[in-house]
Design a protein around this motif. Structure first.
Motif, PDB file in Angstrom:
ATOM      1  N   LEU A  91      25.302   8.756  24.541  1.00 48.11           N
ATOM      2  CA  LEU A  91      26.500   9.346  23.950  1.00 48.11           C
ATOM      3  C   LEU A  91      27.635   9.332  24.970  1.00 48.11           C
ATOM      4  CD1 LEU A  91      24.445  10.202  21.821  1.00 48.11           C
ATOM      5  CD2 LEU A  91      25.649  12.362  21.640  1.00 48.11           C
ATOM      6  N   PRO A  92      28.884   9.365  24.526  1.00 47.34           N
ATOM      7  CA  PRO A  92      29.989   9.461  25.474  1.00 47.34           C
ATOM      8  C   PRO A  92      29.761  10.622  26.457  1.00 47.34           C
ATOM      9  CG  PRO A  92      30.839   9.047  23.286  1.00 47.34           C
ATOM     10  CD  PRO A  92      29.365   9.276  23.136  1.00 47.34           C
ATOM     11  N   GLY A  93      30.052  10.350  27.722  1.00 48.27           N
ATOM     12  CA  GLY A  93      29.868  11.375  28.751  1.00 48.27           C
ATOM     13  C   GLY A  93      28.514  11.340  29.416  1.00 48.27           C
ATOM     14  N   VAL A  94      27.612  10.513  28.892  1.00 53.79           N
ATOM     15  CA  VAL A  94      26.243  10.452  29.418  1.00 53.79           C
ATOM     16  C   VAL A  94      26.071   9.140  30.187  1.00 53.79           C
ATOM     17  CG1 VAL A  94      23.794  10.376  28.786  1.00 53.79           C
ATOM     18  CG2 VAL A  94      25.380  11.887  27.543  1.00 53.79           C
ATOM     19  N   GLN A  95      25.636   9.240  31.445  1.00 50.39           N
ATOM     20  CA  GLN A  95      25.543   8.045  32.290  1.00 50.39           C
ATOM     21  C   GLN A  95      24.110   7.825  32.777  1.00 50.39           C
ATOM     22  OE1 GLN A  95      28.657   7.524  35.240  1.00 50.39           O
ATOM     23  NE2 GLN A  95      29.964   9.012  34.204  1.00 50.39           N
ATOM     24  N   PRO A  96      23.278   7.187  31.933  1.00 50.24           N
ATOM     25  CA  PRO A  96      21.892   6.954  32.335  1.00 50.24           C
ATOM     26  C   PRO A  96      21.755   5.802  33.310  1.00 50.24           C
ATOM     27  CG  PRO A  96      22.259   6.136  30.114  1.00 50.24           C
ATOM     28  CD  PRO A  96      23.568   6.658  30.602  1.00 50.24           C
ATOM     29  N   VAL A  97      20.663   5.843  34.077  1.00 50.75           N
ATOM     30  CA  VAL A  97      20.355   4.772  35.005  1.00 50.75           C
ATOM     31  C   VAL A  97      18.829   4.711  35.131  1.00 50.75           C
ATOM     32  CG1 VAL A  97      20.599   6.301  37.020  1.00 50.75           C
ATOM     33  CG2 VAL A  97      20.900   3.865  37.315  1.00 50.75           C
ATOM     34  N   LEU A  98      18.280   3.498  35.302  1.00 50.31           N
ATOM     35  CA  LEU A  98      16.831   3.347  35.509  1.00 50.31           C
ATOM     36  C   LEU A  98      16.578   3.062  36.982  1.00 50.31           C
ATOM     37  CD1 LEU A  98      15.867   1.104  32.434  1.00 50.31           C
ATOM     38  CD2 LEU A  98      15.721   3.587  32.638  1.00 50.31           C
ATOM     39  N   MET A  99      15.592   3.767  37.561  1.00 53.16           N
ATOM     40  CA  MET A  99      15.292   3.639  38.986  1.00 53.16           C
ATOM     41  C   MET A  99      13.867   3.145  39.190  1.00 53.16           C
ATOM     42  SD  MET A  99      18.192   4.736  40.124  1.00 53.16           S
ATOM     43  CE  MET A  99      17.926   4.992  41.880  1.00 53.16           C
TER      44      MET A  99
ATOM     45  N   LEU B 289      13.947   7.245  34.167  1.00 52.33           N
ATOM     46  CA  LEU B 289      15.237   7.498  33.533  1.00 52.33           C
ATOM     47  C   LEU B 289      15.930   8.663  34.247  1.00 52.33           C
ATOM     48  CD1 LEU B 289      17.274   6.988  31.229  1.00 52.33           C
ATOM     49  CD2 LEU B 289      15.920   8.549  29.815  1.00 52.33           C
ATOM     50  N   CYS B 290      17.090   8.383  34.815  1.00 54.14           N
ATOM     51  CA  CYS B 290      17.874   9.392  35.533  1.00 54.14           C
ATOM     52  C   CYS B 290      19.288   9.428  34.965  1.00 54.14           C
ATOM     53  CB  CYS B 290      17.944   9.059  37.024  1.00 54.14           C
ATOM     54  SG  CYS B 290      16.344   9.046  37.848  1.00 54.14           S
ATOM     55  N   MET B 291      19.998  10.487  35.317  1.00 55.38           N
ATOM     56  CA  MET B 291      21.420  10.593  34.966  1.00 55.38           C
ATOM     57  C   MET B 291      22.212  10.656  36.271  1.00 55.38           C
ATOM     58  SD  MET B 291      21.484  10.609  31.681  1.00 55.38           S
ATOM     59  CE  MET B 291      19.967  10.339  30.758  1.00 55.38           C
ATOM     60  N   LYS B 292      23.250   9.800  36.361  1.00 49.72           N
ATOM     61  CA  LYS B 292      23.960   9.754  37.642  1.00 49.72           C
ATOM     62  C   LYS B 292      25.240  10.592  37.657  1.00 49.72           C
ATOM     63  CE  LYS B 292      26.002   5.181  36.721  1.00 49.72           C
ATOM     64  NZ  LYS B 292      26.024   3.776  37.186  1.00 49.72           N
ATOM     65  N   PHE B 293      25.495  11.275  36.525  1.00 45.78           N
ATOM     66  CA  PHE B 293      26.688  12.131  36.492  1.00 45.78           C
ATOM     67  C   PHE B 293      26.402  13.326  35.588  1.00 45.78           C
ATOM     68  CE2 PHE B 293      31.022  13.457  35.614  1.00 45.78           C
ATOM     69  CZ  PHE B 293      31.627  13.272  36.859  1.00 45.78           C
TER      70      PHE B 293
END
Length: 635
Positions: free
Chosen positions: A427-435, A451-455
């Motif tokens: 969703l807008p505002g959500v910044q996922p990243v895979l580590m 699955l992490c969130m960077k913000f």
């Protein structure tokens, strides 16, 4: 341009780009244009990911119930806010308008204050799914008390632990609760719990079942007479943006529950925004989430999210199987439900029954169907999409957690194309990243990572009540500078995310990372299989091997177990590859599940390993007796 209601895919990409490029400006505009504030904020966001400290809308003053109720009174005063559908279909449904809700919340707020509850005090709510539950939650928020709702199916021990952990002064409960054909002795459970809760000064009791109960002199009070004497007006407490709103306990992997603390302004903005977009709510819709308010799904998407948008939200007291397996669909038809949000566990259970239960009802009012609680397997996705959504309602497979406060990854109806088993785009505002395991960001497609969130996002929990160190260690140390969700995921070539299960459910077999969810999907496609759960166990050669716990349908019960095991492994080989074949397959009558339908895999892991020493607290399981049965028949 307003991004409060996303209209199409181009609009989504613009909103998403803006929300990542300038998150503060994005949330500033959403918060400014869509809510009532006593005072605006000085700063949108200050944060420190290393210390796990987050401050949204600093300096703002508000009351969330002014936004849920008061501001709707002029335009929507006579509109149904809460539509209560009782356990017994013969009992009449209740339509509570926004005006009536205001009066009921005001009376309850006044009663709580007369009981000595003030801003910052914790209130334990242990009620069935009746209107008093939503009213109590809102009354706490109105006076600035912190509500701690405990699902009314938890044991006395679980209730006692939660009351003491957050130092609740008061408990709101009922004489009993109806659940299908059963009556639950809630007051008896509270009495047992309070033998070891010295700080609880009073208990307010709702009359629901008319059961014979014991009332302790000086402590216990029937609620109704107090409400009858209370004023129907109440001036809402002025709250700061980061004042605590509620504590909600989630199971810890170590056994001790974690009291996740959510605060006021960020949670309000985020739940309202996500509800509006994920369910595409329009003015005269009738929205129904089948969850219990005892879970985060009920907090965010039965109470706060819908009411913040002036919606009509349905509260259902019963279960999907009472008086028969057509109950959900009968309610959809009866109230002309437009958005329907339920758990894969319920879908799988209903899919096992005769299709007539669904097809005997008119589901043409439905516009959006949704799934929550765990990744939905492909077979269940198609059954739900084909037979309930009739292939015309977008199926929003939502991913989020108690800790996130609201939905983070989900299709948006009529905006995002859906893909079975994929939660799709953030969703807008959500910044996922895979580590990966070396803490490097994974750029490739179809590779499972953490699955992490960077913000930060506004709805996130702020701490674990009374234990910020545990909060920091659990969520912010595995991948420094990021929030670690505990889940594994992979991304496809379009950027869609598929949740593969808890990272402790990703088993490394002979050097291959195997997510348990896709393997379970494959097994569940076998016509004799109802449900399955896979865990890893130590293996001399492979490092780990896979152990499957499989529930059979009636059609599979009489079959030769060795043939079934062979067929199941052939299915896995066909769909995933021989590397994913199960070393052991145990046929079981049930799986240990939490009340919200999550399988307690740590218990299954211990059984698979042959370690029966300490299963932790299993009293809060839906079916604690199943653990012994599985243990006794371990292969």
């Amino acid at each position: 341009m307003s991004y409060y209601s996303i209209k199409n895919l181009e609009h989504y990409f613009k909103a998403y780009k803006k929300s990542v490029k300038d998150p503060k400006a994005f949330w500033d505009k959403i918060a400014d244009e869509n809510f009532t504030w006593y005072r605006k904020w000085d700063k949108v966001l200050e944060y420190d990911m290393q210390e796990a400290e987050f401050n949204w809308f600093d300096g703002a003053k508000l009351n969330i119930t002014k936004n849920c109720i008061d501001r709707h009174l002029a335009k929507r005063g006579d509109k149904t806010a809460i539509l209560f559908e009782p356990n017994d279909p013969k009992e009449e449904a209740q339509h509570i308008t926004y005006k009536q809700l205001y009066e009921r919340v005001a009376k309850m707020a006044n009663v709580l204050q007369e009981q000595g509850i003030t801003k910052g005090d914790r209130v334990c709510i242990y009620l069935p799914m009746i209107p008093e539950l939503a009213v109590s939650v809102l009354a706490c928020a109105r006076i600035g008390a912190v509500h701690s709702v405990v699902f009314a199916g938890f044991s006395a021990k679980a209730l006692e632990t939660r009351i003491n952990d957050s130092d609740c002064k008061i408990v709101i409960t009922a004489d009993g609760g109806f659940r299908g054909s059963k009556t639950i002795d809630l007051k008896g459970i509270v009495d047992d719990a309070l033998e070891n809760c010295p700080d609880v000064k009073s208990v307010l009791v709702v009359k629901r079942t008319n059961a014979e109960i014991t009332m302790k002199e000086g402590r216990d009070h029937w609620l109704q007479p107090l409400l009858d004497m209370a004023s129907g007006n109440h001036v809402a407490e002025i709250m700061k943006a980061e004042d605590p709103l509620f504590i909600l306990y989630t199971s810890g992997s170590t056994g001790k529950p974690k009291g996740m603390l959510h605060t006021t302004a960020g949670y309000m903005v985020y739940t309202a925004y996500t509800f509006k977009n994920v369910f595409r709510y329009e003015e005269n819709d009738v929205y129904w989430c089948t969850a219990d308010i005892g879970w985060i799904t009920g907090h965010s998407y039965i109470v706060y999210g819908p009411l913040l948008n002036g919606a009509t939200t349905v509260m259902f007291e019963g279960v999907p199987s009472y008086p028969d397996f057509g109950r959900f669909w009968e309610i959809v038809e009866k109230h002309k439900i437009t958005q329907f949000y339920t758990a894969p566990t319920a879908i799988r259970a209903l899919a096992k029954e005769n299709l007539d239960y669904v097809e005997n009802h008119d589901l043409s009012s439905l516009k959006v169907i949704g799934s929550v609680g765990e990744p939905i397997n492909e077979e269940a996705w198609h059954w739900y999409n084909d037979h309930v959504g009739k292939k015309r309602c977008p199926l929003v497979d939502t991913w989020w957690q108690t800790e996130t406060g609201g939905i983070l990854i989900s299709p948006l109806p009529f905006v995002t194309p859906t893909k079975p088993t994929y939660a799709s785009l953030p969703l807008p505002g959500v910044q996922p990243v895979l580590m990966d395991e070396l803490r490097n960001e994974i750029e490739d497609n179809q590779v499972v990572g953490s699955l992490c969130m960077k913000f930060p996002w506004p709805g996130m929990a702020r701490t674990i009540w009374g234990n910020h160190q545990r909060f920091k260690e659990t969520y912010f140390t595995a991948y420094p500078g990021k929030y670690f969700t505990g889940d594994g995921a992979l991304r496809d070539e379009v950027g869609y995310y598929r949740i593969t299960g808890r990272m402790d459910d990703v088993v490394i077999v002979s050097g291959h990372n195997l997510g348990t969810a896709p393997i379970e999907d494959a097994i569940n496609e076998h016509p004799a299989v109802a449900e399955s759960a896979i865990v890893g166990f130590p293996h001399d050669i492979k490092g780990n091997a896979l152990y499957g716990f499989v529930i059979l349908k009636e059609t599979g019960a009489g079959r030769d177990p060795n043939n079934l095991r062979k067929e199941i492994n052939e299915l896995i080989t066909d769909q995933i590859g021989p590397i994913a074949k199960l070393e052991k397959i145990q046929f079981v009558p049930g799986l240990p599940k939490t009340r919200s339908g999550k399988i307690m895999r740590r218990i299954l892991r211990k059984i698979a390993e042959g370690d029966f020493s300490n299963f932790g607290d299993i009293s809060t399981l839906l079916n604690p007796e199943i653990v012994e049965e599985i243990k006794e028949n371990r292969i």
